[in-house]
Design a protein around this motif. Structure first.
Motif, PDB file in Angstrom:
ATOM      1  N   GLN A  86       0.693  -1.131   0.151  1.00 27.80           N
ATOM      2  CA  GLN A  86       0.082   0.027  -0.482  1.00 27.80           C
ATOM      3  C   GLN A  86       0.977   1.369   0.201  1.00 27.80           C
ATOM      4  O   GLN A  86       1.912   1.618   0.612  1.00 27.80           O
ATOM      5  CB  GLN A  86      -0.951  -0.039   0.948  1.00 27.80           C
ATOM      6  CG  GLN A  86      -2.003   0.930   1.176  1.00 27.80           C
ATOM      7  CD  GLN A  86      -3.004   1.319   2.315  1.00 27.80           C
ATOM      8  OE1 GLN A  86      -2.069   0.622   3.193  1.00 27.80           O
ATOM      9  NE2 GLN A  86      -3.888   1.466   2.199  1.00 27.80           N
ATOM     10  N   ILE A  87       0.593   1.818  -1.260  1.00 31.25           N
ATOM     11  CA  ILE A  87       1.155   3.141  -0.882  1.00 31.25           C
ATOM     12  C   ILE A  87       0.838   4.222   0.011  1.00 31.25           C
ATOM     13  O   ILE A  87      -0.262   5.017  -0.304  1.00 31.25           O
ATOM     14  CB  ILE A  87       0.925   3.978  -2.180  1.00 31.25           C
ATOM     15  CG1 ILE A  87       1.721   2.958  -3.595  1.00 31.25           C
ATOM     16  CG2 ILE A  87       1.589   5.028  -2.433  1.00 31.25           C
ATOM     17  CD1 ILE A  87       3.039   2.496  -3.028  1.00 31.25           C
ATOM     18  N   LYS A  88       1.692   4.848   1.001  1.00 34.54           N
ATOM     19  CA  LYS A  88       1.379   5.887   1.858  1.00 34.54           C
ATOM     20  C   LYS A  88       1.822   7.439   1.693  1.00 34.54           C
ATOM     21  O   LYS A  88       1.608   7.788   2.261  1.00 34.54           O
ATOM     22  CB  LYS A  88       1.447   5.631   3.021  1.00 34.54           C
ATOM     23  CG  LYS A  88       1.068   4.312   3.424  1.00 34.54           C
ATOM     24  CD  LYS A  88       1.595   2.955   4.848  1.00 34.54           C
ATOM     25  CE  LYS A  88       0.740   2.172   5.053  1.00 34.54           C
ATOM     26  NZ  LYS A  88       1.609   1.895   6.068  1.00 34.54           N
ATOM     27  N   GLY A  89       2.402   7.413   0.969  1.00 41.53           N
ATOM     28  CA  GLY A  89       3.604   8.577   0.406  1.00 41.53           C
ATOM     29  C   GLY A  89       3.551   8.308  -1.156  1.00 41.53           C
ATOM     30  O   GLY A  89       4.326   7.544  -1.851  1.00 41.53           O
ATOM     31  N   ILE A  90       3.856  10.550  -1.788  1.00 36.88           N
ATOM     32  CA  ILE A  90       4.078   9.946  -2.816  1.00 36.88           C
ATOM     33  C   ILE A  90       5.038  11.308  -3.665  1.00 36.88           C
ATOM     34  O   ILE A  90       5.657  12.388  -2.598  1.00 36.88           O
ATOM     35  CB  ILE A  90       3.138  10.839  -3.718  1.00 36.88           C
ATOM     36  CG1 ILE A  90       1.764   9.419  -3.452  1.00 36.88           C
ATOM     37  CG2 ILE A  90       3.091  10.167  -5.147  1.00 36.88           C
ATOM     38  CD1 ILE A  90       0.797   9.756  -4.478  1.00 36.88           C
ATOM     39  N   LEU A 148       3.034  14.164   0.606  1.00 39.77           N
ATOM     40  CA  LEU A 148       3.569  14.623  -0.712  1.00 39.77           C
ATOM     41  C   LEU A 148       4.489  14.764  -0.534  1.00 39.77           C
ATOM     42  O   LEU A 148       4.426  16.017   0.321  1.00 39.77           O
ATOM     43  CB  LEU A 148       2.002  15.581  -1.269  1.00 39.77           C
ATOM     44  CG  LEU A 148       0.561  14.543  -1.302  1.00 39.77           C
ATOM     45  CD1 LEU A 148      -0.636  15.901  -1.588  1.00 39.77           C
ATOM     46  CD2 LEU A 148       0.564  13.332  -1.980  1.00 39.77           C
ATOM     47  N   GLY A 149       5.953  14.784  -1.860  1.00 42.63           N
ATOM     48  CA  GLY A 149       6.607  15.349  -1.955  1.00 42.63           C
ATOM     49  C   GLY A 149       7.526  15.854  -2.711  1.00 42.63           C
ATOM     50  O   GLY A 149       6.238  14.931  -3.919  1.00 42.63           O
ATOM     51  N   PHE A 175       1.892  19.988   0.497  1.00 44.93           N
ATOM     52  CA  PHE A 175       3.054  18.972   0.341  1.00 44.93           C
ATOM     53  C   PHE A 175       4.268  18.950   2.283  1.00 44.93           C
ATOM     54  O   PHE A 175       4.084  20.307   2.297  1.00 44.93           O
ATOM     55  CB  PHE A 175       4.387  19.429  -0.795  1.00 44.93           C
ATOM     56  CG  PHE A 175       3.932  18.945  -1.691  1.00 44.93           C
ATOM     57  CD1 PHE A 175       4.429  18.295  -2.866  1.00 44.93           C
ATOM     58  CD2 PHE A 175       2.552  19.765  -2.573  1.00 44.93           C
ATOM     59  CE1 PHE A 175       3.543  17.591  -4.031  1.00 44.93           C
ATOM     60  CE2 PHE A 175       1.842  19.598  -3.826  1.00 44.93           C
ATOM     61  CZ  PHE A 175       3.001  18.056  -4.666  1.00 44.93           C
ATOM     62  N   ASP A 176       4.533  17.732   2.385  1.00 49.29           N
ATOM     63  CA  ASP A 176       4.997  17.548   3.345  1.00 49.29           C
ATOM     64  C   ASP A 176       6.357  17.943   2.828  1.00 49.29           C
ATOM     65  O   ASP A 176       7.375  18.510   4.100  1.00 49.29           O
ATOM     66  CB  ASP A 176       5.572  16.274   4.332  1.00 49.29           C
ATOM     67  CG  ASP A 176       4.034  15.699   4.116  1.00 49.29           C
ATOM     68  OD1 ASP A 176       3.766  15.592   5.493  1.00 49.29           O
ATOM     69  OD2 ASP A 176       3.503  15.385   3.792  1.00 49.29           O
ATOM     70  N   THR A 187       9.018  11.424   6.880  1.00 45.29           N
ATOM     71  CA  THR A 187       8.108  11.250   6.805  1.00 45.29           C
ATOM     72  C   THR A 187       8.371  10.003   8.049  1.00 45.29           C
ATOM     73  O   THR A 187       6.369   9.256   8.096  1.00 45.29           O
ATOM     74  CB  THR A 187       7.029  10.489   5.164  1.00 45.29           C
ATOM     75  OG1 THR A 187       7.581   9.745   4.817  1.00 45.29           O
ATOM     76  CG2 THR A 187       7.284  11.787   4.718  1.00 45.29           C
ATOM     77  N   GLY A 188       8.131   8.679   8.699  1.00 43.91           N
ATOM     78  CA  GLY A 188       8.886   7.830   8.858  1.00 43.91           C
ATOM     79  C   GLY A 188       8.467   6.356   7.755  1.00 43.91           C
ATOM     80  O   GLY A 188       8.159   5.536   8.373  1.00 43.91           O
TER      81      GLY A 188
END
Length: 236
Positions: free
Chosen positions: A3-7, A123-124, A147-148, A173-174
């Motif tokens: 599962q994708i939790k960050g992009i 998001l980054g 965006f983070d 983001t961890g």
């Protein structure tokens, strides 16, 4: 897939319309480098990757995938170290201001970013533009708060295609690399994803890359970021 939790998004050609945003800026830089000589400026533009016949930037060219330091090295090969650093600083400043002022979001991208942010995905941005350029552009587009982080070539030890931006995003983001998707329109973007061990490498055809150039490195190639919320929704 995990599962994708960050992009991590590339910026130009992925979030921003590369041709509409950057041609006039690149041409102004080339004219300055050529001291106003139009023919010489055209030669510099071609060398950096602008196809005047097709009126577009070539995939994986210095313009499409390189940094301002790469352009300075190409256009100003005889500079001393001090002159080179000063010229890079000038290019970074000019591009940050003008790139934000002239930024044209690709169709459907802003709504896609809002949808992804609302879903809780981190998001980054990972770009070979400067960090200031990336941050100014996100502000100009009205999506900076979603965006983070934004990692320009000057925010990491080694820019794309090295994995440093993925590592930095994970540290921030961890998240694990396997929980991150890399999205971009050039091979450098997808090489970054491969080197960083991301869980999903997504090529987009909204910039300078083609199906042929992106497919060997991508897990999937889609038309644009506008399709991404639907793609990721299918994972859950």
């Amino acid at each position: 897939m995990t599962q994708i939790k960050g992009i991590l998004f590339d910026k130009d050609g992925t979030l921003v319309d590369f041709q509409a945003t950057w041609h006039a800026i690149g041409d102004a830089m080339a004219l300055e480098a050529a001291q106003g000589d139009r023919m010489r400026a055209d030669v510099l533009m071609d060398a950096a990757g602008y196809d005047a016949t097709g009126e577009r930037f070539r995939a994986d060219s210095v313009f499409a995938a390189g940094t301002n330091a790469d352009i300075v090295a190409l256009w100003h090969p005889g500079l001393t170290d001090g002159q080179r650093l000063a010229m890079i600083e000038r290019f970074d400043s000019f591009c940050a201001i003008e790139g934000a002022a002239k930024a044209v979001a690709l169709p459907g991208v802003l709504q896609a970013i809002r949808d992804l942010h609302a879903s809780g995905i981190k998001l980054g941005v990972a770009t070979n533009d400067s960090t200031a350029g990336a941050e100014r552009t996100l502000l100009a587009l009205g999506i900076a708060q979603m965006f983070d982080a934004a990692f320009g070539y000057d925010a990491v030890a080694k820019p794309k295609p090295a994995p440093d931006s993925v590592i930095a995003f994970c540290d921030l983001t961890g998240l694990k690399p396997s929980e991150i998707a890399m999205v971009g329109d050039n091979r450098h973007d997808l090489e970054l994803g491969r080197a960083g061990g991301v869980g999903l490498n997504v090529g987009v055809l909204s910039g300078t890359g083609t199906q042929e150039s992106l497919s060997p490195l991508a897990d999937i190639v889609i038309g644009s970021v506008a399709e991404l919320p639907t793609l990721l929704a299918a994972q859950g």
